[in-house]
Structures are given as structure tokens and as C-alpha cells.
Design a protein around this motif. Structure first.
Motif, PDB file in Angstrom:
ATOM      1  N   UNK A 131       0.874  -0.961  -0.174  1.00  0.00           N
ATOM      2  CA  UNK A 131      -0.168  -0.126   0.322  1.00  0.00           C
ATOM      3  C   UNK A 131       0.885   1.436   0.331  1.00  0.00           C
ATOM      4  N   UNK A 132       0.238   1.935  -0.922  1.00  0.00           N
ATOM      5  CA  UNK A 132       1.377   3.984  -0.459  1.00  0.00           C
ATOM      6  C   UNK A 132      -0.502   4.696  -0.556  1.00  0.00           C
ATOM      7  N   UNK A 133       0.377   5.491   0.189  1.00  0.00           N
ATOM      8  CA  UNK A 133      -0.835   6.585   0.603  1.00  0.00           C
ATOM      9  C   UNK A 133      -0.720   7.967  -0.714  1.00  0.00           C
ATOM     10  N   UNK A 134       0.480   8.455  -1.522  1.00  0.00           N
ATOM     11  CA  UNK A 134       0.081   8.957  -2.774  1.00  0.00           C
ATOM     12  C   UNK A 134      -0.091   8.252  -4.030  1.00  0.00           C
ATOM     13  N   UNK A 135      -0.174   8.793  -5.107  1.00  0.00           N
ATOM     14  CA  UNK A 135      -0.573   8.161  -6.580  1.00  0.00           C
ATOM     15  C   UNK A 135      -0.067   7.791  -7.161  1.00  0.00           C
ATOM     16  N   UNK A 136       2.230   7.741  -7.030  1.00  0.00           N
ATOM     17  CA  UNK A 136       2.721   7.165  -6.965  1.00  0.00           C
ATOM     18  C   UNK A 136       4.289   7.150  -7.081  1.00  0.00           C
ATOM     19  N   UNK A 137       4.948   6.181  -7.071  1.00  0.00           N
ATOM     20  CA  UNK A 137       6.108   5.994  -5.860  1.00  0.00           C
ATOM     21  C   UNK A 137       7.128   5.304  -6.669  1.00  0.00           C
ATOM     22  N   UNK A 138       8.039   5.354  -6.322  1.00  0.00           N
ATOM     23  CA  UNK A 138       9.581   5.467  -7.170  1.00  0.00           C
ATOM     24  C   UNK A 138       9.830   3.989  -7.254  1.00  0.00           C
ATOM     25  N   UNK A 139      10.590   3.481  -7.889  1.00  0.00           N
ATOM     26  CA  UNK A 139      11.058   1.692  -7.794  1.00  0.00           C
ATOM     27  C   UNK A 139      11.823   1.443  -6.631  1.00  0.00           C
ATOM     28  N   UNK A 140      13.192   3.090  -6.619  1.00  0.00           N
ATOM     29  CA  UNK A 140      13.764   2.342  -5.829  1.00  0.00           C
ATOM     30  C   UNK A 140      13.246   1.887  -3.715  1.00  0.00           C
ATOM     31  N   UNK A 141      12.203   3.482  -3.541  1.00  0.00           N
ATOM     32  CA  UNK A 141      11.113   3.262  -2.536  1.00  0.00           C
ATOM     33  C   UNK A 141      10.321   2.460  -2.183  1.00  0.00           C
ATOM     34  N   UNK A 142       9.889   1.599  -3.468  1.00  0.00           N
ATOM     35  CA  UNK A 142       8.807   0.352  -3.426  1.00  0.00           C
ATOM     36  C   UNK A 142       9.890  -1.005  -3.014  1.00  0.00           C
ATOM     37  N   UNK A 143      10.936  -1.330  -3.687  1.00  0.00           N
ATOM     38  CA  UNK A 143      11.938  -1.800  -3.096  1.00  0.00           C
ATOM     39  C   UNK A 143      11.933  -1.844  -1.367  1.00  0.00           C
ATOM     40  N   UNK A 144      12.494  -0.836  -1.276  1.00  0.00           N
ATOM     41  CA  UNK A 144      12.686  -0.936   0.191  1.00  0.00           C
ATOM     42  C   UNK A 144      11.454  -0.885   1.358  1.00  0.00           C
ATOM     43  N   UNK A 145      10.352  -0.539   0.419  1.00  0.00           N
ATOM     44  CA  UNK A 145       9.009  -0.229   1.495  1.00  0.00           C
ATOM     45  C   UNK A 145       8.398  -1.786   1.213  1.00  0.00           C
ATOM     46  N   UNK A 146       8.170  -2.869   0.457  1.00  0.00           N
ATOM     47  CA  UNK A 146       8.242  -4.190   0.481  1.00  0.00           C
ATOM     48  C   UNK A 146       9.113  -5.308   0.974  1.00  0.00           C
ATOM     49  N   UNK A 147      10.193  -3.943   1.263  1.00  0.00           N
ATOM     50  CA  UNK A 147      10.825  -5.549   2.102  1.00  0.00           C
ATOM     51  C   UNK A 147      12.031  -6.449   1.121  1.00  0.00           C
ATOM     52  N   UNK A 148      12.307  -6.055  -0.379  1.00  0.00           N
ATOM     53  CA  UNK A 148      13.257  -6.335  -1.241  1.00  0.00           C
ATOM     54  C   UNK A 148      14.504  -6.478  -1.468  1.00  0.00           C
ATOM     55  N   UNK A 149      14.784  -5.355  -0.801  1.00  0.00           N
ATOM     56  CA  UNK A 149      15.956  -4.231  -0.588  1.00  0.00           C
ATOM     57  C   UNK A 149      16.059  -3.447   0.747  1.00  0.00           C
ATOM     58  N   UNK A 150      16.614  -3.874   1.711  1.00  0.00           N
ATOM     59  CA  UNK A 150      17.348  -3.446   3.246  1.00  0.00           C
ATOM     60  C   UNK A 150      17.669  -1.572   2.624  1.00  0.00           C
ATOM     61  N   UNK A 151      18.287  -1.233   1.951  1.00  0.00           N
ATOM     62  CA  UNK A 151      19.247   0.044   1.705  1.00  0.00           C
ATOM     63  C   UNK A 151      18.430   0.529   0.565  1.00  0.00           C
ATOM     64  N   UNK A 152      19.358   1.488   0.344  1.00  0.00           N
ATOM     65  CA  UNK A 152      19.671   2.123  -1.399  1.00  0.00           C
ATOM     66  C   UNK A 152      20.075   1.579  -2.166  1.00  0.00           C
ATOM     67  N   UNK A 153      21.156   1.581  -1.602  1.00  0.00           N
ATOM     68  CA  UNK A 153      22.014   0.686  -2.427  1.00  0.00           C
ATOM     69  C   UNK A 153      21.780  -0.624  -2.567  1.00  0.00           C
ATOM     70  N   UNK A 154      21.309  -1.512  -1.847  1.00  0.00           N
ATOM     71  CA  UNK A 154      20.935  -2.474  -2.228  1.00  0.00           C
ATOM     72  C   UNK A 154      19.642  -2.905  -3.138  1.00  0.00           C
ATOM     73  N   UNK A 155      19.222  -1.688  -3.506  1.00  0.00           N
ATOM     74  CA  UNK A 155      17.836  -1.685  -4.645  1.00  0.00           C
ATOM     75  C   UNK A 155      18.698  -0.978  -5.707  1.00  0.00           C
ATOM     76  N   UNK A 156      19.901  -0.207  -5.880  1.00  0.00           N
ATOM     77  CA  UNK A 156      20.688   0.274  -6.854  1.00  0.00           C
ATOM     78  C   UNK A 156      21.380  -1.186  -7.523  1.00  0.00           C
ATOM     79  N   UNK A 157      21.866  -2.119  -6.768  1.00  0.00           N
ATOM     80  CA  UNK A 157      22.807  -3.114  -7.252  1.00  0.00           C
ATOM     81  C   UNK A 157      21.638  -3.935  -8.508  1.00  0.00           C
ATOM     82  N   UNK A 158      20.659  -4.493  -7.442  1.00  0.00           N
ATOM     83  CA  UNK A 158      20.113  -5.254  -7.775  1.00  0.00           C
ATOM     84  C   UNK A 158      18.800  -4.308  -9.122  1.00  0.00           C
TER      85      UNK A 158
END
Length: 71
Positions: free
Chosen positions: A5-32
Motif C-alpha cells: 500500500x502507498x498513500x500517494x498516487x505514485x512511488x519510485x521503484x527504489x522506494x517501493x523495493x525498500x517499503x516491500x522489504x525486497x531491499x534493505x537499503x537504497x544501495x541494495x536496490x541500486x545493485x539489484x
């Protein structure tokens, strides 16, 4: 598949990966993303800033999440 779930109409992919628990940090999201491991709507995505809207599907390995708006 599970909903994220998000509050706004859109979300950035890097933020979603962290929110969903698929990446722990932004650096992890970037690497994936750089390794081409993330799919958005069944297409490889490499941009961390890609805007996602409700209904978009994000997959990483066996995990799949769908973007939904919080009630």
C-alpha cells in the motif's frame, strides 16, 4: 503475490523495493536494478527512479508485489 500500500498516487521503484522489504537499503536496490534482477510489469527495469502507479507489478526472484493505494 502480495499488495504493497502507498498513500500517494505514485512511488519510485527504489522506494517501493525498500517499503516491500525486497531491499534493505537504497544501495541494495541500486545493485539489484543494475544487475537486471527487477521486473516491472514483466519487463526488466534498471531505473531506480521509475515512477510506479497503482496496479503495477514488481517482481524480484520468487517475490512479486502489486502497488495499491491505501484505503
Amino acid at each position: 503475490m502480495r499488495d504493497v500500500e502507498i498513500r500517494e498516487g505514485t512511488i519510485r521503484l527504489g522506494q517501493l523495493l525498500k517499503l516491500a522489504g525486497l531491499a534493505e537499503h537504497g544501495a541494495d536496490a541500486k545493485a539489484l536494478l543494475e544487475e537486471g534482477e527487477v521486473l516491472v510489469n514483466d519487463e526488466v527495469e534498471t531505473r531506480r527512479g521509475r515512477q510506479l502507479a497503482p496496479g503495477d507489478l514488481v517482481a524480484l526472484g520468487d517475490e512479486e508485489v502489486r502497488v495499491v493505494v491505501a484505503p
